[in-house]
Design an enzyme around this catalytic site. Structure first.
Site, PDB file in Angstrom:
ATOM      1  N   LYS A   1      -0.538  -1.228  -7.033  1.00 19.58           N
ATOM      2  CA  LYS A   1      -1.405  -1.430  -5.870  1.00 19.58           C
ATOM      3  C   LYS A   1      -2.734  -0.693  -5.977  1.00 19.58           C
ATOM      4  CE  LYS A   1       1.287  -3.807  -2.903  1.00 19.58           C
ATOM      5  NZ  LYS A   1       0.861  -5.035  -2.194  1.00 19.58           N
TER       6      LYS A   1
ATOM      7  N   SER B   1       2.885  -0.707   4.988  1.00 21.28           N
ATOM      8  CA  SER B   1       3.618   0.554   5.006  1.00 21.28           C
ATOM      9  C   SER B   1       3.771   1.170   3.625  1.00 21.28           C
ATOM     10  CB  SER B   1       5.006   0.330   5.589  1.00 21.28           C
ATOM     11  OG  SER B   1       5.717  -0.563   4.754  1.00 21.28           O
TER      12      SER B   1
END
Lengths: 333, 333
Positions: free
Chosen positions: A63, A88
């Site tokens: 990510k 989250s």
């Protein structure tokens, strides 16, 4: 408010050009992650496997590539007000880390039931944690309030051209590290990772097959491909906490056109693959990260004659953020 | 019966020349293991750390380098009769694997109390397991009987020039991968690993400091350095099952002359370092493999002004063969 990320010349939100630009942009900040191989796993699967280990990426997951590209694509004025996300998981930690590098605030809306190690990652990287209730409506409402209060930019975890372009840099590295690859298996959730990987890989070599690996309890991409349109599920249920999102309107066209097949595996197969990652590859992976190995080990993949010519398979190990106790409890259920 | 390994022109059992020859000999068979870095661990330690991950070596430990060099140094006639060892751990698995590659038998004498995953590794690689009682006398007696019965060659796990030369190839790679390194921390047991690493590193750059990391419960190298002669212990007690051997007559002179210091850590520090390896580096390491990180984290290292100029530290992660349950139980005692 839009980041000045290169947009695609075709119908997609990214292309090989925006991915190559992302690589130049993020190269000073990201790890070029190693590719591991294992004769033991090759022998078990009957293929030559190349594990692209994004568990070693900064923040413990791929990510960071997309987050870094999105944040460094912002002009100074927008960047100064900071960034927000209501994701989250690993995107949150990655965004916090990339924001810290650029010296801007990151407001991270996190549901109260998020895994402990992921919350700790956000805090470690200096993200400002803003708690919400677990339901998506509460998360979105909380994020909107932050946006209004701060003027920060919302960075979507996957439905974003900059994010997709950043994730696509994985293919550029992988195909340099192992040019013989003829197929790549990629975990699929919202589709940002596989969209970037597929766009870059097919631009470099159109013959490369791209397979999505998806948990049975959150198989919206599998259903979407069958139905020919985005298909959301009324509920999801899988141990792979990073793979519970649904395709977005920017990732769906890429998945629809460039992903050759979706391989669905159950949680038991994911857990078994996690154990093999630990015991054979000696790497710590989260459930989502192990799903590519689970897919290549699955009987549906092994016995499908269409895949018999995939001899050199890249497997994207997407992340390694798992509490040791969770791993131990998983493999001993 | 002696393998035709290059011998040293000086007093030591190996030198940079024999190590470079080993690299050429074993290069087709070994993994060039990656070097991982972590800004989080750099920030904790206040140094730049370079982790040479031999947990990703074939067989899960550095031992494959030496075993491969020893076995491929044998002439065909001697090789045909096979090889023997009474080492229980990673050397046994490595020898079995290297013997399998050359197509010769490996007779592995293993004490009945050896860790399960290490025995499984030996079997997986086709080694012929011969059980003995745990005491060294029984292990040696059993190995001698195998030698007599088969005419095989005994390959000592560390007190052997070929073994030392093979392990030394780690330095050749590491200093190519991170040429800014000014110190290397290496686990010490029988001394084969650190002898090879020290010989190669100091030949390339005499200013590089070499530190041994040793468990408090098996600190024979520390005692030997103080006493100026090989000092054996009446008993050993450490979780680091790979670090319980004593220096040999071939490794001692190298350790005496080329190892700048021995850093002693206790089992609690080793366990804490294992946990950091898992949670931060995302790698599976056995206790012995984590001891280098434990050393750089220890207060004796951090507060010693003599080490304040070591800013770029290579840490050899020697192996990753640990049962997941053992790891979990260790960190939750």
């Amino acid at each position: 408010m839009e980041p000045n990320c290169p947009t695609s010349s075709n119908d997609y939100a990214a292309d090989i050009s925006s991915i190559r630009q992302a690589q130049v942009r993020i190269e000073p900040f990201v790890h070029r992650t190693p590719v591991l191989t294992s004769e033991t796993l090759d022998s078990i699967t009957g293929r030559k496997l190349y594990f692209k280990c994004e568990c070693f990426q900064k923040g413990g997951a791929f990510k960071f590539r997309g987050a870094c590209n999105a944040i460094y694509s912002l002009d100074d004025d927008h960047a100064a007000k900071g960034v927000v996300t209501h994701s989250s998981g690993n995107h949150a930690a990655a965004l916090a880390l990339a924001a810290k590098l650029r010296g801007i605030p990151a407001y991270i809306v996190i549901p109260k039931n998020a895994p402990k190690c992921k919350v700790e990652n956000v805090k470690r990287y200096g993200g400002q944690v803003i708690w919400s209730e677990p339901l998506m409506q509460s998360r979105e409402d909380t994020a909107n309030k932050v946006l209004q209060d701060t003027g920060a930019v919302l960075i979507h975890p996957y439905n974003d051209g900059c994010i997709i372009s950043g994730q696509g840099t994985i293919s550029l590295e992988l195909l340099e590290q192992a040019s013989e690859i003829d197929a790549i298996i990629v975990p699929i959730s919202g589709g940002g990772l596989i969209s970037g990987v597929a766009l870059a890989a097919k631009a470099i070599n159109p013959a490369i097959r791209i397979f999505a690996a998806e948990p049975m309890g959150a198989d919206d991409a599998f259903q979407s491909k069958i139905n020919g349109r985005i298909t959301k599920l009324s509920e999801v249920n899988t141990i792979a906490d990073g793979l519970r999102a649904f395709l977005g309107d920017l990732t769906w066209p890429i998945v629809r056109d460039l992903v050759d097949d979706v391989i669905v595996v159950d949680d038991e197969e994911i857990i078994q693959a996690m154990r093999l990652c630990y015991e054979i590859l000696k790497i710590a992976v989260e459930p989502s990260g192990a799903i590519g190995l689970a897919a290549v080990l699955s009987s549906s993949f092994k016995t499908n004659p269409a895949y018999s010519e995939c001899n050199n398979i890249g497997i994207v190990i997407s992340g390694g953020n798992v509490d040791l106790g969770v791993l131990w409890n998983s493999v001993n259920k």
